[in-house]
Write an enzyme that holds these catalytic residues in place. Structure first.
Site, PDB file in Angstrom:
ATOM      1  N   GLU A 194      -3.383 -14.726   0.844  1.00  0.00           N
ATOM      2  CA  GLU A 194      -2.990 -13.476   0.184  1.00  0.00           C
ATOM      3  C   GLU A 194      -1.798 -13.631  -0.748  1.00  0.00           C
ATOM      4  O   GLU A 194      -1.532 -12.778  -1.576  1.00  0.00           O
ATOM      5  CB  GLU A 194      -2.694 -12.387   1.235  1.00  0.00           C
ATOM      6  CG  GLU A 194      -1.429 -12.577   2.073  1.00  0.00           C
ATOM      7  CD  GLU A 194      -1.599 -13.511   3.264  1.00  0.00           C
ATOM      8  OE1 GLU A 194      -2.549 -14.304   3.279  1.00  0.00           O
ATOM      9  OE2 GLU A 194      -0.761 -13.462   4.182  1.00  0.00           O
ATOM     10  N   ASP A 205       7.054   8.352  -7.705  1.00  0.00           N
ATOM     11  CA  ASP A 205       6.539   8.517  -6.350  1.00  0.00           C
ATOM     12  C   ASP A 205       6.491   9.980  -5.918  1.00  0.00           C
ATOM     13  O   ASP A 205       5.464  10.462  -5.428  1.00  0.00           O
ATOM     14  CB  ASP A 205       7.391   7.723  -5.348  1.00  0.00           C
ATOM     15  CG  ASP A 205       7.496   6.255  -5.741  1.00  0.00           C
ATOM     16  OD1 ASP A 205       6.679   5.812  -6.567  1.00  0.00           O
ATOM     17  OD2 ASP A 205       8.403   5.573  -5.237  1.00  0.00           O
ATOM     18  N   LYS A 236       3.636   0.194  -5.718  1.00  0.00           N
ATOM     19  CA  LYS A 236       3.953   1.018  -6.883  1.00  0.00           C
ATOM     20  C   LYS A 236       2.805   1.133  -7.896  1.00  0.00           C
ATOM     21  O   LYS A 236       2.484   2.222  -8.370  1.00  0.00           O
ATOM     22  CB  LYS A 236       5.162   0.408  -7.593  1.00  0.00           C
ATOM     23  CG  LYS A 236       5.784   1.319  -8.595  1.00  0.00           C
ATOM     24  CD  LYS A 236       6.922   2.024  -7.958  1.00  0.00           C
ATOM     25  CE  LYS A 236       7.473   3.167  -8.724  1.00  0.00           C
ATOM     26  NZ  LYS A 236       8.559   3.788  -7.944  1.00  0.00           N
ATOM     27  N   GLY A 260       1.890 -13.656  12.095  1.00  0.00           N
ATOM     28  CA  GLY A 260       2.866 -13.027  12.993  1.00  0.00           C
ATOM     29  C   GLY A 260       3.902 -14.052  13.367  1.00  0.00           C
ATOM     30  O   GLY A 260       3.663 -15.255  13.230  1.00  0.00           O
ATOM     31  N   CYS A 312      -3.234 -17.526   9.645  1.00  0.00           N
ATOM     32  CA  CYS A 312      -2.044 -18.072  10.295  1.00  0.00           C
ATOM     33  C   CYS A 312      -2.018 -17.704  11.782  1.00  0.00           C
ATOM     34  O   CYS A 312      -2.893 -18.137  12.529  1.00  0.00           O
ATOM     35  CB  CYS A 312      -0.785 -17.626   9.552  1.00  0.00           C
ATOM     36  SG  CYS A 312       0.647 -18.621   9.976  1.00  0.00           S
ATOM     37  N   TYR A 313      -1.090 -16.852  12.217  1.00  0.00           N
ATOM     38  CA  TYR A 313      -1.111 -16.447  13.634  1.00  0.00           C
ATOM     39  C   TYR A 313      -2.478 -15.867  13.993  1.00  0.00           C
ATOM     40  O   TYR A 313      -2.986 -16.071  15.099  1.00  0.00           O
ATOM     41  CB  TYR A 313      -0.021 -15.402  13.908  1.00  0.00           C
ATOM     42  CG  TYR A 313       0.012 -14.949  15.351  1.00  0.00           C
ATOM     43  CD1 TYR A 313       0.757 -15.634  16.298  1.00  0.00           C
ATOM     44  CD2 TYR A 313      -0.721 -13.831  15.763  1.00  0.00           C
ATOM     45  CE1 TYR A 313       0.769 -15.228  17.618  1.00  0.00           C
ATOM     46  CE2 TYR A 313      -0.716 -13.420  17.085  1.00  0.00           C
ATOM     47  CZ  TYR A 313       0.028 -14.118  18.008  1.00  0.00           C
ATOM     48  OH  TYR A 313       0.030 -13.718  19.324  1.00  0.00           O
ATOM     49  N   HIS A 322      -1.856 -18.989   4.002  1.00  0.00           N
ATOM     50  CA  HIS A 322      -1.895 -17.583   3.579  1.00  0.00           C
ATOM     51  C   HIS A 322      -2.627 -17.433   2.252  1.00  0.00           C
ATOM     52  O   HIS A 322      -2.045 -17.690   1.199  1.00  0.00           O
ATOM     53  CB  HIS A 322      -0.459 -17.045   3.444  1.00  0.00           C
ATOM     54  CG  HIS A 322       0.223 -16.876   4.756  1.00  0.00           C
ATOM     55  ND1 HIS A 322       0.159 -15.711   5.482  1.00  0.00           N
ATOM     56  CD2 HIS A 322       0.960 -17.742   5.481  1.00  0.00           C
ATOM     57  CE1 HIS A 322       0.835 -15.862   6.605  1.00  0.00           C
ATOM     58  NE2 HIS A 322       1.329 -17.080   6.632  1.00  0.00           N
TER      59      HIS A 322
END
Ligand code: XMP
Length: 510
Positions: A170, A226, A366, A55, A82-83, A168
């Site tokens: 991710e 989509d 996607k 964040g 992180c945050y 991070h």
């Protein structure tokens, strides 16, 4: 049986949805929820683990988001990122302060011997983006990783199964980041990894049935991946409730309108109405050069066209949209800066005359949407179809739009697609199209001087549209495209090839 869920508590970081997606990729269901969620509500989800996102604020500032401290008492494993690590430290009595230098980008990190780093090399690059640091771990916690500037680059309380990573895991820049996440999800939380897209589809169908029972829902079907997947899931869930409206705004590729009518109307038997709104779109777009204005106008006219159709078919409760997660991020609704306001998010007027909006794909990237499409039995040529923007050719004509320019662009795009397919590249390139640059230059044809348009060829590969690499089409294919376009399409005398990636360019030119 309750499905295994890892709940991701959103503290406003830019990678929030990416974390959930990484967990889903591990075949474990994951959902993003606001960080303000109560411990009671968390308990109802009965998650096998919790992840706190990054964040933008400081954990020690009064206005920064905190969380219900009772969440730490639930006995559910926690991974703060992180945050998410800093707020854990702060709430549990550790010390968080502003660091002297901060760490941004790739940072060499030393990992200690710990379950979270099982199978991970002792040192490796991790992706950092922080100024604040955990200067003292809360009681019961120990540091399990360090960098040159941060002694507590990761911490652990093994007894309570609460962990924090200053970096991070991710993002792809953290080498072995996914291994670390996997160690948390499987090693700590004990996931079995039996979730898949079929479960997502089943769940969504149940949700849609409960919400739309006895109601009517209208979907704007463009024929793109989509909205097609959205139509298929709605059709499977509530066929009788669904009406699809295909707005022919005149900004479509050659042959596209007929194809949509064929596949969805005839083959699938979906209740499909075609609204021919070509004239009104052209009229409203006359003289408009600014891409964002174009998007707003097109978005607005789309909704108006829906409303006109809705009126004709009687009361309609919901408007469905094939919005996917990158649309939300890039339109700024996910908290990041506005790059482009994709019409299905940014152009939506406040008052749309419906009870609400249904967006079953809004959390998906996607490639996940494509997997859902296959799961629903959609044919490959629809599911693997290249993305096409809602505003269509309107944002591929730089500057003002006219019927003549649309016709020119449509023809060039048709030839380009034809040659790409003939070269067998259509499955290799993620998105490819032509752009009418609005630039004219001098040429020579026969003995005549020409002063005609320059058309750009664009081809990119991407996974989720957030970043993209330009595709290296072989010269002989480019040569054929160029020769055919200038020979077969009047008013075009020059072809250029776009060799920029995203970033710094975007995929579309507008
Ligand atoms: P950009 O140009 O932002 O495009 O790199 C990323 C992806 O999104 C598509 N795109 C749009 N899709 N409405 C849409 O529905 C829009 O306004 C829009 N603008 C871009 C683009 O084709 C690419 O796949």
């Amino acid at each position: 049986m309750k499905k295994e869920t890892v709940l991701v508590l959103d503290f406003g970081g830019q990678y929030n949805q990416l974390i959930a997606r990484r967990v889903r990729d591990m075949k474990v269901y994951s959902e993003l929820v606001p960080c303000t969620i109560s411990a009671e509500r968390v308990k109802e989800y009965a998650p096998i683990g919790l992840i706190f996102t990054g964040g933008p604020l400081s954990a020690f500032s009064e206005t920064s988001p905190k969380l219900d401290p009772a969440i730490f008492e639930l006995g559910i494993p926690v991974l703060g990122i992180c945050y998410g690590m800093q707020v854990t430290a702060y709430v549990l009595g550790g010390n968080v302060e502003s660091g002297k230098t901060g760490e941004y980008g790739r940072v060499e990190t030393e990992y200690s011997d710990h379950l979270l780093f099982d199978g991970v090399a002792k040192t490796g690059v991790s992706w950092m983006s922080h100024t604040d640091i955990v200067s003292r771990c809360p009681a019961g916690f120990k540091s399990i990783a360090k960098t040159a500037n941060t002694v507590n680059a990761a911490f652990a309380n093994d007894e309570k199964r609460i962990y924090g990573l200053q970096f991070h895991p991710e993002v792809v820049h953290t080498a072995q980041g996914l291994d670390i996440m996997r160690n948390f999800v499987f090693g700590v939380c004990g996931a079995s990894g039996d979730w898949d897209m079929k479960s997502f589809v089943d769940d969504q169908i149940n949700i849609l049935r409960a919400k739309l029972k006895g109601k009517k829902v209208l979907l704007g079907l463009s024929g793109g991946v989509d909205s097609s997947v959205c139509a298929a899931i709605l059709h499977k869930a509530v066929p009788e409730a669904l009406t699809c409206v295909f707005v022919d705004h005149g900004l479509l590729r050659k042959g596209e309108a007929e194809e949509v009518q064929n596949v969805f109307g005839k083959q699938f038997g979906i209740n499909l109405i075609t609204a021919n709104a070509q004239d009104i779109f052209l009229k409203k777009l006359r003289g408009v050069k600014n891409p964002e204005h174009k998007r707003k106008i097109i978005g607005k006219q789309f909704i108006k066209a829906f409303e006109r159709e809705a009126k004709k078919i009687g009361a309609v409760n919901f408007l469905a949209q094939g919005t996917i997660y990158p649309d939300i991020v890039e339109s700024g609704a996910g908290g990041s800066a506005v790059i482009k306001s994709h019409h299905n998010v940014g152009g939506l007027p406040d008052r749309i005359g419906f009870e609400g909006v249904i967006e079953p794909l809004r959390d998906l990237f996607k490639d996940e949407v494509r997997r859902v499409g296959f799961e629903l039995g959609l044919p490959e040529h629809i599911v693997m179809r290249q993305p096409f923007p809602g505003p269509g050719l309107g944002i591929r004509i730089i500057g003002n739009i006219t019927r003549e320019k649309l016709d020119i662009l449509r023809e060039t795009d048709y030839i380009y697609r034809d040659e790409i397919a003939k070269a067998g590249l259509d499955k290799e390139i993620w998105q490819y199209f032509t752009v009418l640059t609005n630039m004219r230059s001098v040429g020579v044809m026969g003995d005549h001087r020409t002063y005609d348009y320059t058309v750009a060829l664009r081809a990119v590969n991407s996974i989720d549209a957030m970043s993209a690499d330009w595709f290296k089409i072989p010269y002989d294919v480019l040569d054929k495209c160029s020769a055919r376009i200038v020979n077969e399409v009047k008013k075009v005398n020059r072809i250029v090839y776009d060799i920029t990636s995203k970033p710094p360019a975007t995929i579309e030119w507008e």
